[in-house]
Design an enzyme around this catalytic site. Structure first.
Site, PDB file in Angstrom:
ATOM      1  N   GLN A 145      22.614  37.452  38.958  1.00 20.54           N
ATOM      2  CA  GLN A 145      23.779  38.282  38.644  1.00 20.54           C
ATOM      3  C   GLN A 145      23.951  38.411  37.115  1.00 20.54           C
ATOM      4  O   GLN A 145      24.262  39.478  36.611  1.00 20.54           O
ATOM      5  CB  GLN A 145      25.038  37.656  39.272  1.00 20.54           C
ATOM      6  CG  GLN A 145      26.352  38.259  38.826  1.00 20.54           C
ATOM      7  CD  GLN A 145      26.544  39.701  39.305  1.00 20.54           C
ATOM      8  OE1 GLN A 145      25.920  40.139  40.261  1.00 20.54           O
ATOM      9  NE2 GLN A 145      27.399  40.444  38.625  1.00 20.54           N
ATOM     10  N   GLU A 146      23.709  37.324  36.427  1.00 20.72           N
ATOM     11  CA  GLU A 146      23.936  37.325  34.981  1.00 20.72           C
ATOM     12  C   GLU A 146      22.886  38.101  34.206  1.00 20.72           C
ATOM     13  O   GLU A 146      23.214  38.851  33.298  1.00 20.72           O
ATOM     14  CB  GLU A 146      23.970  35.882  34.462  1.00 20.72           C
ATOM     15  CG  GLU A 146      25.184  35.081  34.910  1.00 20.72           C
ATOM     16  CD  GLU A 146      26.492  35.641  34.363  1.00 20.72           C
ATOM     17  OE1 GLU A 146      26.469  36.561  33.529  1.00 20.72           O
ATOM     18  OE2 GLU A 146      27.549  35.173  34.791  1.00 20.72           O
ATOM     19  N   SER A 147      21.616  37.884  34.528  1.00 17.37           N
ATOM     20  CA  SER A 147      20.568  38.433  33.650  1.00 17.37           C
ATOM     21  C   SER A 147      19.378  39.007  34.406  1.00 17.37           C
ATOM     22  O   SER A 147      18.390  39.362  33.781  1.00 17.37           O
ATOM     23  CB  SER A 147      20.044  37.301  32.755  1.00 17.37           C
ATOM     24  OG  SER A 147      19.327  36.367  33.563  1.00 17.37           O
TER      25      SER A 147
ATOM     26  N   TYR B 297      35.079  31.520  36.614  1.00 18.79           N
ATOM     27  CA  TYR B 297      34.012  31.672  35.630  1.00 18.79           C
ATOM     28  C   TYR B 297      34.019  33.094  35.085  1.00 18.79           C
ATOM     29  O   TYR B 297      33.841  33.342  33.906  1.00 18.79           O
ATOM     30  CB  TYR B 297      32.693  31.339  36.327  1.00 18.79           C
ATOM     31  CG  TYR B 297      31.465  31.837  35.654  1.00 18.79           C
ATOM     32  CD1 TYR B 297      30.914  31.148  34.574  1.00 18.79           C
ATOM     33  CD2 TYR B 297      30.847  32.999  36.086  1.00 18.79           C
ATOM     34  CE1 TYR B 297      29.775  31.610  33.960  1.00 18.79           C
ATOM     35  CE2 TYR B 297      29.719  33.458  35.474  1.00 18.79           C
ATOM     36  CZ  TYR B 297      29.174  32.777  34.410  1.00 18.79           C
ATOM     37  OH  TYR B 297      28.053  33.242  33.807  1.00 18.79           O
TER      38      TYR B 297
END
Ligand code: GLU
Length: 486
Positions: free
Chosen positions: A313-315, A384
């Site tokens: 999801q982040e990168s 988060y």
């Protein structure tokens, strides 16, 4: 005349006596199918061992069919016993055997050819038969294009039946059936170019697309059809009626819809193109970082697949990812978070993953004790993403609405209100893009589900994922900025 009518009257009396005997005798000796099952206390169900039906994951038995049939058994207060058939012919043969399983729940289409083999329930899932080809090859667009191709389908499947029907119109069409393979094998064979085409149902493709980056739908072969549960053809209606009543209830109370969402919803989130991309990244990128995810998960008592889902999801599992807002690395840490977690180089994937793991654990620890697993994991992910303060605001609004502030299902409904003045003006931390954490959590849960299927023992051979038993995790950053000191 008299003798005749007396004879007739006597016959009538005999006949009615016999009828009454048959009736009562029948009731005493012949309980209905459902009564028999209830007396045994066990519901025996036959299925296929496949990702779309029934398989073992790290927590034991699972799968769409398994979960649905488990609820049915629970409703009836019966113990569920699952049996698996090696192929579809065997499945229908066992169903018809005396003392065979009560029903088959195996992603089955009610086809004409099956009318003599079984009786079907109301449909619980709509699917479309699809012709599958390999990306890069010429795409077939109509039945005539199947001629001259190497086609393999499951023996005894609705697709074998469809192809047999088609062959009547197109005698040059050739295809093979195999009883030794499952849908995953067919898709793998197309993916690897061992066969040209196969036919599978749309739900099976949805479930498996993420494993096979090269498979594509060529065209739908016919209209959508319903999947149903099957019972033996000679049985009375008692079991079938009970099944239909259960399926209607599941439809009406939304539980069927939730189950479909859980098993097939990732296609909505990823879209088919996203699913190919995910499959590609799964093969090309994840293997480079899997070891780090596993290690970081183990030292922080997390499930490595959850950490991996966060990383995606982040990168998209890219260690040098950077964003305008200053977050960097595979887990997209802010400088501040990275420093707090002892990360000296955010672009080092191992450090980034370790930092992310520690951070999600910390975020989770700060949540109120009243939030229990598995919700606790989803709240940690939300905190988060949007910050603990905003999450707390949303929980208060949730409670004020009479909903449960400890349930993610309830709080996620309210979170988007943090972007509306009439609501956020009443909160402590004010405006937030409250819809984002909802998407964030939803995406991670999808990736997590997919990773769970992909790493299930059945597909992984003996390489069972060795990870912690509880899910969650994660970290990020703006949050820290938004997060009030707890
Ligand atoms: N739904 C298929 C059938 O009823 C089996 C699964 C598949 O091949 O997609 O035979």
């Amino acid at each position: 005349m008299f003798a005749q009518s007396a004879f007739r009257a006597r016959c009538m009396r005999w006949l009615s006596a016999i009828g009454i005997l048959l009736l009562f005798g029948g009731c005493a000796e012949e309980p209905s199918t459902l009564e028999r099952i209830q007396a045994e206390g066990v519901l025996r169900v036959i299925t296929r061992n496949s990702p779309a039906t029934y398989f073992q994951d790290r927590n034991g038995e699972t799968g769409f069919e398994y979960e649905l049939v488990k609820r049915f058994a629970n409703d009836l207060g019966l113990e569920l016993k699952i049996e698996t058939a090696d192929n579809l012919d065997e499945l229908f043969a066992s169903l018809s055997k005396a003392n065979g399983p009560a029903l088959a729940a195996a992603g089955l289409v009610e086809s004409t050819g099956r009318r003599t083999q079984a009786r079907f329930s109301l449909p619980y899932l709509e699917v479309t038969p699809q012709v599958i080809y390999r990306n890069g090859e010429r795409r077939p667009t109509r039945p005539q294009d199947l001629i001259g191709k190497r086609i393999l389908v499951l023996k005894g499947s609705s697709h074998a039946e469809q192809l047999a029907d088609l062959k009547v119109e197109l005698p040059e069409l050739n295809y093979e059936e195999s009883a030794a393979v499952e849908v995953v094998d067919l898709l793998r064979m197309v993916d690897e170019g061992q066969i040209d085409l196969t036919l599978v149902d749309s739900n099976e493709l949805a479930m498996n697309q993420v494993y096979f980056p090269n498979v594509r739908t060529a065209f739908d072969l016919g209209d959508s059809l319903g999947l149903g549960w099957a019972v033996a053809p000679g049985e009375d209606n008692s079991l079938l009626d009970e099944i239909n009543a259960f399926l209607l209830r599941a439809e009406q109370n939304g539980s069927l819809k939730r189950l479909k969402q859980r098993y097939y919803g990732h296609v909505d989130v990823l879209g088919y193109v996203g699913a190919y991309t995910f499959a590609k990244h799964l093969q090309q990128r994840l293997p480079r970082y899997e070891k780090h995810f596993r290690q970081a998960a183990q030292s922080n008592s997390l499930d490595w697949r959850l950490l991996a889902a966060m990383g995606y999801q982040e990168s998209l599992w890219q260690p040098t990812a950077t964003s305008k807002t200053g977050v960097r690395g595979l887990m997209m840490l802010t400088l501040r978070t990275a420093q707090a977690m002892g990360v000296s180089n955010r672009l080092d994937p191992k450090q980034s993953i370790d930092g992310g793991a520690k951070y999600i654990v910390r975020v989770k620890e700060r949540l109120p004790d009243s939030i229990e697993e598995p919700d606790r994991t989803w709240f940690a992910l939300a905190a988060y993403n949007v910050g603990g303060g905003h999450l707390e605001d949303a929980r208060k609004l949730t409670e004020a609405e009479g909903l449960n502030p400890n349930k993610w299902l309830d709080v996620q409904k309210i979170l988007p209100r943090l972007a509306e003045k009439q609501w956020y003006s009443k909160t402590r931390y004010g405006y937030a893009r409250g819809g984002e954490p909802v998407h964030f959590v939803r995406n991670i849960r999808r990736y997590y589900d997919i990773l769970t299927w992909v790493t299930q023992p059945q597909l992984e051979g003996s390489q069972v994922a060795a990870s912690g038993t509880h899910l969650p995790g994660i970290n990020k950053t703006q949050l820290l900025e938004d997060t009030p000191p707890l």
